[in-house]
Write a protein that holds these residues in place. Structure first.
Motif, PDB file in Angstrom:
ATOM      1  N   HIS A 166      -8.199  -3.550   0.945  1.00 39.89           N
ATOM      2  CA  HIS A 166      -7.244  -2.878   1.830  1.00 39.89           C
ATOM      3  C   HIS A 166      -7.308  -1.371   1.642  1.00 39.89           C
ATOM      4  CE1 HIS A 166      -3.761  -1.844   4.173  1.00 39.89           C
ATOM      5  NE2 HIS A 166      -3.381  -1.086   3.147  1.00 39.89           N
ATOM      6  N   ILE A 167      -7.194  -0.906   0.419  1.00 42.12           N
ATOM      7  CA  ILE A 167      -7.075   0.537   0.198  1.00 42.12           C
ATOM      8  C   ILE A 167      -8.360   1.271   0.583  1.00 42.12           C
ATOM      9  CG2 ILE A 167      -7.791   0.746  -2.235  1.00 42.12           C
ATOM     10  CD1 ILE A 167      -4.701   2.378  -0.693  1.00 42.12           C
TER      11      ILE A 167
ATOM     12  N   ARG B 288      -5.534   8.113  -2.479  1.00 38.62           N
ATOM     13  CA  ARG B 288      -4.572   7.048  -2.768  1.00 38.62           C
ATOM     14  C   ARG B 288      -3.790   7.394  -4.024  1.00 38.62           C
ATOM     15  NH1 ARG B 288      -3.364   4.064  -7.383  1.00 38.62           N
ATOM     16  NH2 ARG B 288      -2.571   2.038  -6.843  1.00 38.62           N
TER      17      ARG B 288
ATOM     18  N   GLU C 220      -1.522  -4.010  -1.371  1.00 37.85           N
ATOM     19  CA  GLU C 220      -2.606  -3.126  -1.814  1.00 37.85           C
ATOM     20  C   GLU C 220      -3.628  -3.897  -2.643  1.00 37.85           C
ATOM     21  OE1 GLU C 220      -3.006   1.243  -3.711  1.00 37.85           O
ATOM     22  OE2 GLU C 220      -2.073  -0.271  -4.989  1.00 37.85           O
TER      23      GLU C 220
ATOM     24  N   CYS D  30       0.837  -1.196   0.000  1.00 39.10           N
ATOM     25  CA  CYS D  30       0.000   0.000   0.000  1.00 39.10           C
ATOM     26  C   CYS D  30       0.880   1.257   0.000  1.00 39.10           C
ATOM     27  CB  CYS D  30      -0.904  -0.012   1.231  1.00 39.10           C
ATOM     28  SG  CYS D  30      -1.870   1.492   1.438  1.00 39.10           S
TER      29      CYS D  30
ATOM     30  N   CYS E  63      -6.859   0.114   5.176  1.00 38.99           N
ATOM     31  CA  CYS E  63      -5.701   0.997   5.286  1.00 38.99           C
ATOM     32  C   CYS E  63      -5.947   1.996   6.427  1.00 38.99           C
ATOM     33  CB  CYS E  63      -5.485   1.738   3.971  1.00 38.99           C
ATOM     34  SG  CYS E  63      -4.134   2.922   4.013  1.00 38.99           S
TER      35      CYS E  63
END
Length: 167
Positions: free
Chosen positions: A64-65, A127, A60, A52, A69
């Motif tokens: 998750h993102i 992101r 990533e 990530c 995260c």
């Protein structure tokens, strides 16, 4: 010959209060078809790392993102507090974008869905800013952006809802 849709096909997400690009983002997130590092690596794209770019703590993936995260967790917690809702843990985006609507009226549910989608989109945008321009977002600023963008989208596109900023 009639072409048939695959059995795994999901309809494109729709929310008339939001621009089509946000609906497309949600649809792609639900299908886990966002260009995250693990997916790019699977396609043979040479990357420095599949970790990530924000927290560097995990691989990533879409989940998750957008959910796990540290930046995403912090922003979701702030959004749930803003709405006075309990923040459940979700395994994937499909569950996230469908959750919490049972406890809300249908009109409030549509507003909540708009806020959820805008929040996910802002996480994704942060992101990308981090990955490509090395700009780090922070929770309070991102929450202000979620609030402002949600208000702008809803107040401009809704014919039934006459919203004031203090609402």
């Amino acid at each position: 010959m009639i072409l048939q849709r695959p059995s795994t096909h999901k309809e494109t997400a729709r929310n008339k209060l939001l621009p089509q690009k946000i609906g497309l983002f949600v649809w792609r997130a639900n299908l886990e078809r966002l260009p995250v590092r693990v997916e790019l690596d699977k396609r043979g794209i040479d990357l420095d790392s599949v970790r990530c770019p924000i927290c560097n703590n995990d691989i990533e993936t879409v989940a998750h993102i957008l959910l796990h995260c540290s930046f995403a967790k912090d922003l979701w917690s702030r959004v749930f507090r803003w709405w006075n809702l309990n923040r459940p843990m979700y395994a994937n985006m499909g569950k996230m974008f469908q959750g919490n609507r049972n406890a809300l009226s249908s009109q409030t549910s549509k507003l909540w869905q708009s806020v959820e989608w805008v929040c996910g989109y802002i996480i994704w945008r942060n992101r990308n800013l981090n990955a490509f321009q090395k700009k780090k977002g922070n929770g309070p600023t991102a929450l202000n952006e979620v609030q402002l963008k949600s208000y702008e989208r809803i107040s401009r596109r809704s014919k039934e809802l006459a919203m004031e900023w203090n609402q």
